[in-house]
Design an enzyme around this catalytic site. Structure first.
Site, PDB file in Angstrom:
ATOM      1  N   LYS A  38      33.656  14.439 -21.502  1.00 10.90           N
ATOM      2  CA  LYS A  38      32.402  13.699 -21.649  1.00 10.90           C
ATOM      3  C   LYS A  38      31.458  14.439 -22.586  1.00 10.90           C
ATOM      4  O   LYS A  38      31.620  15.656 -22.814  1.00 10.90           O
ATOM      5  CB  LYS A  38      31.750  13.507 -20.273  1.00 10.90           C
ATOM      6  CG  LYS A  38      31.375  14.817 -19.570  1.00 10.90           C
ATOM      7  CD  LYS A  38      31.009  14.572 -18.105  1.00 10.90           C
ATOM      8  CE  LYS A  38      30.681  15.877 -17.402  1.00 10.90           C
ATOM      9  NZ  LYS A  38      30.673  15.735 -15.932  1.00 10.90           N
ATOM     10  N   ARG A 136      24.723  12.026  -5.083  1.00 14.43           N
ATOM     11  CA  ARG A 136      24.448  11.589  -6.451  1.00 14.43           C
ATOM     12  C   ARG A 136      25.074  10.213  -6.645  1.00 14.43           C
ATOM     13  O   ARG A 136      24.377   9.215  -6.704  1.00 14.43           O
ATOM     14  CB  ARG A 136      24.986  12.630  -7.437  1.00 14.43           C
ATOM     15  CG  ARG A 136      24.534  12.422  -8.843  1.00 14.43           C
ATOM     16  CD  ARG A 136      24.964  13.556  -9.755  1.00 14.43           C
ATOM     17  NE  ARG A 136      26.415  13.591  -9.980  1.00 14.43           N
ATOM     18  CZ  ARG A 136      27.008  14.427 -10.820  1.00 14.43           C
ATOM     19  NH1 ARG A 136      26.286  15.314 -11.505  1.00 14.43           N
ATOM     20  NH2 ARG A 136      28.308  14.415 -10.988  1.00 14.43           N
ATOM     21  N   TYR A 264       4.706  28.944 -36.649  1.00 13.83           N
ATOM     22  CA  TYR A 264       3.667  27.995 -36.233  1.00 13.83           C
ATOM     23  C   TYR A 264       2.799  28.567 -35.126  1.00 13.83           C
ATOM     24  O   TYR A 264       3.291  29.289 -34.252  1.00 13.83           O
ATOM     25  CB  TYR A 264       4.318  26.710 -35.712  1.00 13.83           C
ATOM     26  CG  TYR A 264       4.866  25.809 -36.796  1.00 13.83           C
ATOM     27  CD1 TYR A 264       4.094  25.478 -37.918  1.00 13.83           C
ATOM     28  CD2 TYR A 264       6.138  25.279 -36.685  1.00 13.83           C
ATOM     29  CE1 TYR A 264       4.607  24.633 -38.892  1.00 13.83           C
ATOM     30  CE2 TYR A 264       6.656  24.430 -37.656  1.00 13.83           C
ATOM     31  CZ  TYR A 264       5.880  24.112 -38.758  1.00 13.83           C
ATOM     32  OH  TYR A 264       6.391  23.276 -39.711  1.00 13.83           O
ATOM     33  N   MET A 313      11.372  23.104 -35.867  1.00 17.12           N
ATOM     34  CA  MET A 313      12.343  22.012 -35.766  1.00 17.12           C
ATOM     35  C   MET A 313      13.679  22.385 -36.413  1.00 17.12           C
ATOM     36  O   MET A 313      14.748  22.161 -35.851  1.00 17.12           O
ATOM     37  CB  MET A 313      11.794  20.744 -36.421  1.00 17.12           C
ATOM     38  CG  MET A 313      12.698  19.534 -36.199  1.00 17.12           C
ATOM     39  SD  MET A 313      12.169  18.062 -37.080  1.00 17.12           S
ATOM     40  CE  MET A 313      10.621  17.710 -36.277  1.00 17.12           C
TER      41      MET A 313
HETATM   42  C1  LIG Z   1      31.433  16.877 -15.353  1.00 20.41           C
HETATM   43  C2  LIG Z   1      32.309  16.645 -14.182  1.00 20.41           C
HETATM   44  C3  LIG Z   1      33.424  17.467 -13.950  1.00 20.41           C
HETATM   45  C4  LIG Z   1      33.715  18.717 -14.741  1.00 20.41           C
HETATM   46  O1  LIG Z   1      33.014  19.816 -14.183  1.00 20.41           O
HETATM   47  P1  LIG Z   1      33.188  21.298 -14.750  1.00 20.41           P
HETATM   48  O2  LIG Z   1      32.314  22.117 -13.861  1.00 20.41           O
HETATM   49  O3  LIG Z   1      32.694  21.276 -16.152  1.00 20.41           O
HETATM   50  O4  LIG Z   1      34.618  21.632 -14.660  1.00 20.41           O
HETATM   51  C5  LIG Z   1      34.290  17.103 -12.916  1.00 20.41           C
HETATM   52  N1  LIG Z   1      34.045  16.021 -12.144  1.00 20.41           N
HETATM   53  C6  LIG Z   1      32.950  15.231 -12.324  1.00 20.41           C
HETATM   54  C7  LIG Z   1      32.738  14.076 -11.412  1.00 20.41           C
HETATM   55  C8  LIG Z   1      32.040  15.523 -13.330  1.00 20.41           C
HETATM   56  O5  LIG Z   1      30.953  14.760 -13.486  1.00 20.41           O
END
Ligand SMILES: *Cc1c(COP(=O)(O)O)cnc(C)c1O
Length: 368
Positions: A38, A136, A264, A313
């Site tokens: 991701k 979550r 700045y 920036m």
């Molecule tokens: C991002 C994520 C992972 C990966 O976690 P890491 O700590 O980077 O290995 C695994 N499962 C879910 C549901 C995630 O959102």
């Protein structure tokens, strides 16, 4: 290794391979490996990384959003892809691209079944996520009867896996909490396995879960940060190789007399003569203002050069008073030293945030 003449994010696929091999050595040979790619593979370069991971026999990929999965499919990635946080508005796109949704609530389950039925799907692969304490995303245990009743009344979907997510797997002070999560997940999955006419896979561990809770590997594990080189502990880090090096170059050197300021808002005022180097990298690249004013540092010829004044920036200035260097010299923002974890810690954050926050305008160079 290239000598940088501009800001570059160098991605080392050999290091990726090393990390995947190490992670696989920590799981049973029959346990499947889901590679979490991701957010551009944690800021790296999702397509190059996913394609290389296919050659390393990753069993599954995970992305957060449908669009990320669509990009992988468009680039020719054929491995199954779990979409961790799909929105109903993109269910058509998701199905068109053979992506597999995480269904985490009754609302989302019903919406997905409706879309799959309209599109005449049969046994479309889906994954059900259960909340075991992270609070979550995920179904609660109490929703199991209604889930089963929905599943019984449709042929459009088939549950490929049941999963959950650990909330504190890297923190051994929270071991009791994690063990409680594992127990809850086992109880929930047993209830479902007893009722379903087929056997979905079970999975729960992220990278730290893989390393700290071998008893919870189940049928598959999901790794992100470990593949990219971080084990979330000093001891584990020794087994991993960071795959990313952020390099830049010295654009200009300034000699600052006593009493003059740098940057700045006159963020720094010199109380002794100072030499600074200006670098083409700033908060628009993902190096935020929290790193400024002496907190963050980069390495020039292996020596520590703290950031002077406020992060701009597109630029930062660093203190090179005691470093032998010239305009055009290479600068390591993070890599072997400082590591992304060390660099992130200077701004009270973590490697995950630093890596995923690197702007897409930074050129990615993939080393094979
Ligand atoms: C991002 C994520 C992972 C990966 O976690 P890491 O700590 O980077 O290995 C695994 N499962 C879910 C549901 C995630 O959102």
């Amino acid at each position: 290794m290239l000598k940088a003449q501009e800001t570059l994010l160098e991605i080392d696929l050999n290091a990726l391979e090393h990390n995947v091999t190490y992670l696989k050595s920590r799981i049973h040979s029959s346990t499947k490996f889901m590679a979490v790619v991701k957010s551009y593979a944690y800021g790296n370069a999702a397509v190059d990384i996913a394609k290389h991971l296919e050659t390393l026999n990753a069993d599954y990929f995970a992305v957060a959003y449908t669009y990320e999965g669509e990009q992988l499919r468009t680039s020719g990635v054929t491995t199954p892809i779990l979409v961790l946080h799909p929105q109903a508005v993109s269910f058509n796109t998701l199905i068109e691209n053979c992506l597999e949704p995480n269904l985490y609530s009754l609302k989302v389950l019903k919406e997905f079944v409706a879309t799959a039925e309209v599109l005449n799907q049969k046994e479309y692969p889906v994954h059900l996520k259960f909340n075991t304490g992270l609070n979550r995303l995920g179904f609660s245990e109490a929703e199991i009867p209604e889930i089963l009743s929905i599943l019984k009344h449709t042929e459009a979907i088939k549950v490929t896996s049941l999963f959950s997510h650990m909330g504190a797997s890297e923190d051994l002070n929270e071991k009791a909490f994690t063990i409680q999560q594992i127990e809850t997940f086992k109880r929930i999955s047993d209830l479902l396995l007893n009722q379903l006419p087929y056997k979905p896979m079970l999975h729960m561990c992220n990278t730290s879960g893989i390393l700290n809770y071998p008893e919870a590997h189940f049928d598959m594990v999901r790794s992100g940060i470990g593949m990219y080189g971080f084990g979330n502990s000093e001891i584990e880090n020794t087994h991993f190789k960071p795959i990313t090096t952020l390099k830049t170059v010295i654009s200009q050197i300034h000699h600052i007399p006593i009493g003059e300021s740098v940057g700045y808002n006159r963020g720094y005022i010199s109380d002794s003569p100072l030499t600074t180097a200006t670098l083409p990298l700033g908060h628009a690249d993902g190096i935020g203002r929290e790193y400024g004013n002496g907190k963050g540092f980069v390495a020039i010829n292996g020596q520590k050069a703290p950031i002077v004044g406020n992060t701009c920036m597109d630029m930062i200035m660093v203190d090179i008073t005691n470093i032998d260097c010239q305009e055009g010299d290479e600068v390591i923002v993070f890599g072997d030293y400082p590591t992304a974890e060390e660099f992130a810690a200077t701004a009270n954050t973590i490697s995950y945030e630093l890596l995923t926050g690197l702007s897409q305008r930074i050129k990615r160079v993939v080393l094979k």
